[in-house]
Motif scaffolding. Structure first.
Motif, PDB file in Angstrom:
ATOM      1  N   MET A   1     -40.106 -36.157 -58.635  1.00 21.94           N
ATOM      2  CA  MET A   1     -40.826 -34.756 -59.019  1.00 21.94           C
ATOM      3  C   MET A   1     -42.005 -35.022 -59.538  1.00 21.94           C
ATOM      4  SD  MET A   1     -39.612 -31.444 -61.077  1.00 21.94           S
ATOM      5  CE  MET A   1     -38.294 -31.014 -59.976  1.00 21.94           C
ATOM      6  N   VAL A   2     -43.234 -34.389 -58.755  1.00 23.09           N
ATOM      7  CA  VAL A   2     -44.618 -34.577 -59.172  1.00 23.09           C
ATOM      8  C   VAL A   2     -45.082 -33.240 -59.984  1.00 23.09           C
ATOM      9  CG1 VAL A   2     -46.923 -34.876 -58.481  1.00 23.09           C
ATOM     10  CG2 VAL A   2     -45.263 -36.033 -57.294  1.00 23.09           C
ATOM     11  N   VAL A   3     -45.430 -33.308 -61.287  1.00 21.66           N
ATOM     12  CA  VAL A   3     -45.952 -32.263 -61.865  1.00 21.66           C
ATOM     13  C   VAL A   3     -47.215 -31.841 -61.928  1.00 21.66           C
ATOM     14  CG1 VAL A   3     -45.523 -30.757 -64.081  1.00 21.66           C
ATOM     15  CG2 VAL A   3     -43.687 -32.242 -63.382  1.00 21.66           C
ATOM     16  N   GLY A   4     -47.839 -30.699 -61.710  1.00 24.23           N
ATOM     17  CA  GLY A   4     -49.272 -30.529 -61.860  1.00 24.23           C
ATOM     18  C   GLY A   4     -49.778 -30.212 -60.448  1.00 24.23           C
TER      19      GLY A   4
ATOM     20  N   VAL B   1     -40.563 -33.380 -54.767  1.00 22.02           N
ATOM     21  CA  VAL B   1     -40.683 -32.109 -55.127  1.00 22.02           C
ATOM     22  C   VAL B   1     -41.894 -31.997 -55.884  1.00 22.02           C
ATOM     23  CG1 VAL B   1     -39.623 -30.035 -56.419  1.00 22.02           C
ATOM     24  CG2 VAL B   1     -37.959 -31.766 -55.276  1.00 22.02           C
ATOM     25  N   GLN B   2     -42.844 -31.162 -55.566  1.00 24.05           N
ATOM     26  CA  GLN B   2     -44.125 -31.036 -56.529  1.00 24.05           C
ATOM     27  C   GLN B   2     -44.021 -29.575 -56.940  1.00 24.05           C
ATOM     28  OE1 GLN B   2     -47.927 -32.148 -54.913  1.00 24.05           O
ATOM     29  NE2 GLN B   2     -49.222 -30.945 -56.557  1.00 24.05           N
ATOM     30  N   ILE B   3     -44.202 -29.388 -58.546  1.00 24.25           N
ATOM     31  CA  ILE B   3     -44.113 -28.019 -58.952  1.00 24.25           C
ATOM     32  C   ILE B   3     -45.649 -27.831 -59.674  1.00 24.25           C
ATOM     33  CG2 ILE B   3     -41.837 -28.232 -59.490  1.00 24.25           C
ATOM     34  CD1 ILE B   3     -42.095 -28.423 -62.119  1.00 24.25           C
ATOM     35  N   HIS B   4     -45.875 -26.606 -59.819  1.00 28.09           N
ATOM     36  CA  HIS B   4     -47.121 -26.674 -60.680  1.00 28.09           C
ATOM     37  C   HIS B   4     -46.856 -24.925 -61.350  1.00 28.09           C
ATOM     38  CE1 HIS B   4     -51.244 -26.402 -61.896  1.00 28.09           C
ATOM     39  NE2 HIS B   4     -51.719 -25.413 -61.157  1.00 28.09           N
TER      40      HIS B   4
ATOM     41  N   LEU C   1     -43.247 -37.620 -62.463  1.00 22.52           N
ATOM     42  CA  LEU C   1     -44.801 -38.112 -62.557  1.00 22.52           C
ATOM     43  C   LEU C   1     -45.723 -36.908 -63.124  1.00 22.52           C
ATOM     44  CD1 LEU C   1     -43.802 -40.158 -60.285  1.00 22.52           C
ATOM     45  CD2 LEU C   1     -45.919 -39.965 -59.375  1.00 22.52           C
ATOM     46  N   PHE C   2     -46.062 -36.878 -64.306  1.00 22.46           N
ATOM     47  CA  PHE C   2     -46.762 -35.743 -64.768  1.00 22.46           C
ATOM     48  C   PHE C   2     -48.379 -36.138 -64.608  1.00 22.46           C
ATOM     49  CE2 PHE C   2     -42.736 -35.328 -67.194  1.00 22.46           C
ATOM     50  CZ  PHE C   2     -42.730 -33.756 -67.323  1.00 22.46           C
ATOM     51  N   ASN C   3     -48.999 -35.038 -64.277  1.00 26.18           N
ATOM     52  CA  ASN C   3     -50.476 -35.092 -63.969  1.00 26.18           C
ATOM     53  C   ASN C   3     -51.072 -33.923 -64.639  1.00 26.18           C
ATOM     54  OD1 ASN C   3     -50.761 -37.564 -61.942  1.00 26.18           O
ATOM     55  ND2 ASN C   3     -48.917 -36.290 -61.089  1.00 26.18           N
ATOM     56  N   LEU C   4     -51.293 -33.899 -65.924  1.00 28.42           N
ATOM     57  CA  LEU C   4     -51.397 -32.598 -66.517  1.00 28.42           C
ATOM     58  C   LEU C   4     -52.794 -32.758 -66.872  1.00 28.42           C
ATOM     59  CD1 LEU C   4     -47.963 -31.928 -68.579  1.00 28.42           C
ATOM     60  CD2 LEU C   4     -48.939 -30.935 -66.099  1.00 28.42           C
ATOM     61  N   GLY C   5     -53.709 -33.713 -66.666  1.00 28.13           N
ATOM     62  CA  GLY C   5     -55.028 -33.969 -67.054  1.00 28.13           C
ATOM     63  C   GLY C   5     -55.103 -34.875 -68.400  1.00 28.13           C
TER      64      GLY C   5
END
Ligand SMILES: Cc1cc2nc3c(=O)[nH]c(=O)nc-3n(C[C@H](O)[C@H](O)[C@H](O)COP(=O)(O)OP(=O)(O)OC[C@H]3O[C@@H](n4cnc5c(N)ncnc54)[C@H](O)[C@@H]3O)c2cc1C
Length: 337
Positions: A161-164, A184-187, A246-250
């Motif tokens: 799951m990719v977040v961002g 699954v990518q969520i934003h 995978l968290f990509n929140l900056g």
């Protein structure tokens, strides 16, 4: 690579920050015959490329249709090392002063470095990933929860799951969809901060993409086993079996000690003029750390700034030298390929 901590030697130029821009600045200083030292707080060269996204493709560096970040760093190292700059790695510069034509830098290890000029290419300074405080996240960090990916082989065949909704998130989905079992990518909104081209490519992939969704809870004992997400408009929840998140929140960034070195600071950046000079005598800047009217934070623009900074530093050290370097094709390096 050798760690160079010889305190007494005076270098023509010290490059503070061995990210891509600092590496290119070191190459250019070598080309101009300057005795060069590169100082970096990380134990390896490459800055954000090596630390944050070594296995991601970069698509907008001149001369490459696409290049892995780690390969660009390796190529920059090869180019730079033709001139054997001194390397002081794992050394964070804490103080910098410029007096009587000498720039003095002291690192957290207590080492003192001297140079006639310096280029600050310290990027965004120290950077930390932005994190959210949700159940299970802290406990499972490193065991299925990722903020950096240094080795994408560990994600092969996994349910991700990719977040961002920024460049990093979209780039990772694009990069991993071939090797992952599923993505699954969520934003949390339907607004994205990524290249239009990358968004379009991801939207065309056979993956599940959910807008207006956020992580509620991560499940697992030894390792992530699943994740509950929720629709932030309806509060409706969904559970996904999942191996890796995978968290990509900056990133949260801070110039840290650099703010105290006497530079004119605008926003979180060091102000430079069109010669890339800072307001501190003999100290230039290049890359993500600098700002001026029209500044763009890109590797491509950083390379140009590095060339401008170093060529002006050369004329500062040796007023008889021309600022213009001439053609590199006529300046053969010490070591041939
Ligand atoms: C996920 C992601 C994807 C990206 N994709 C692209 C892309 O496709 N194209 C593009 O152009 N750009 C991209 N970027 C941005 C690009 O990485 C930066 O513009 C680039 O790294 C800036 O290079 P730099 O050398 O100025 O700084 P950095 O890469 O940040 O390097 C700065 C170095 O300075 C060191 N440093 C900091 N403070 C000190 C100190 N006090 N003492 C000693 N050393 C210090 C740091 O350790 C670091 O190694 C991306 C960024 C991220 C995070």
């Amino acid at each position: 690579m050798v760690n160079e901590v010889n305190s007494d030697e005076i270098f023509d130029i010290a490059i503070i920050g061995g990210g891509p821009v600092g590496q290119y600045a070191a190459y250019y200083a070598g080309l101009r015959g300057m005795k060069t030292k590169v100082i970096d707080s990380l134990p390896e060269l490459g800055g954000q490329l090596a630390a944050l996204y070594p296995e991601k493709y970069i698509f907008d560096v001149a001369g490459y249709a696409k290049v892995y970040a780690k390969d660009l760093v390796a190529n920059l190292s090869e180019q730079m090392m033709q001139y054997d700059p001194a390397l002081a790695l794992d050394e964070k510069v804490i103080t910098l002063t410029s007096e009587d034509g000498l720039v003095t830098m002291v690192t957290q290890k207590g080492h003192t470095h001297y140079a006639r000029t310096a280029v600050i290419s310290a990027g965004v300074g120290a950077f930390l990933p932005r994190k959210i405080a949700q159940a299970g996240l802290e406990e499972l960090e490193g065991r299925g929860i990722h903020y950096f990916v240094n080795d994408k082989s560990i994600l092969k065949g996994k349910r991700l799951m990719v977040v961002g909704g920024g460049d990093s998130a979209f780039d990772w989905t694009l990069n991993l969809h071939d090797s992952a079992q599923s993505i699954v990518q969520i934003h949390r909104t339907d607004k994205f901060k990524a290249h239009e081209d990358t968004i379009a490519k991801v939207m065309a992939l056979p993956i599940e993409f959910l807008t207006f969704h956020e992580v509620k809870q991560v499940h697992g004992e030894e390792h992530v086993e699943g994740v509950t997400i929720f629709d932030n408009r309806t509060k409706e929840e969904k559970y996904y079996e999942c191996d890796e998140l995978l968290f990509n929140l900056g990133f949260l960034t801070d110039l840290g000690p650099i703010k105290g070195w006497g530079f004119e600071i605008v926003g979180n950046s060091v102000a430079v003029n069109s010669r890339m000079e800072t307001n501190v005598s003999g100290v230039y800047g290049a890359g993500d750390i600098v700002t001026y009217d029209g500044k763009l934070k890109l590797i491509a623009t950083g390379f140009g700034e590095a060339a401008i900074a170093v060529n002006h530093a050369k004329a500062h050290v040796d007023p008889t030298a021309k600022v213009g370097p001439g053609h590199s094709s006529e300046n053969v390096p010490k070591k041939t390929f």
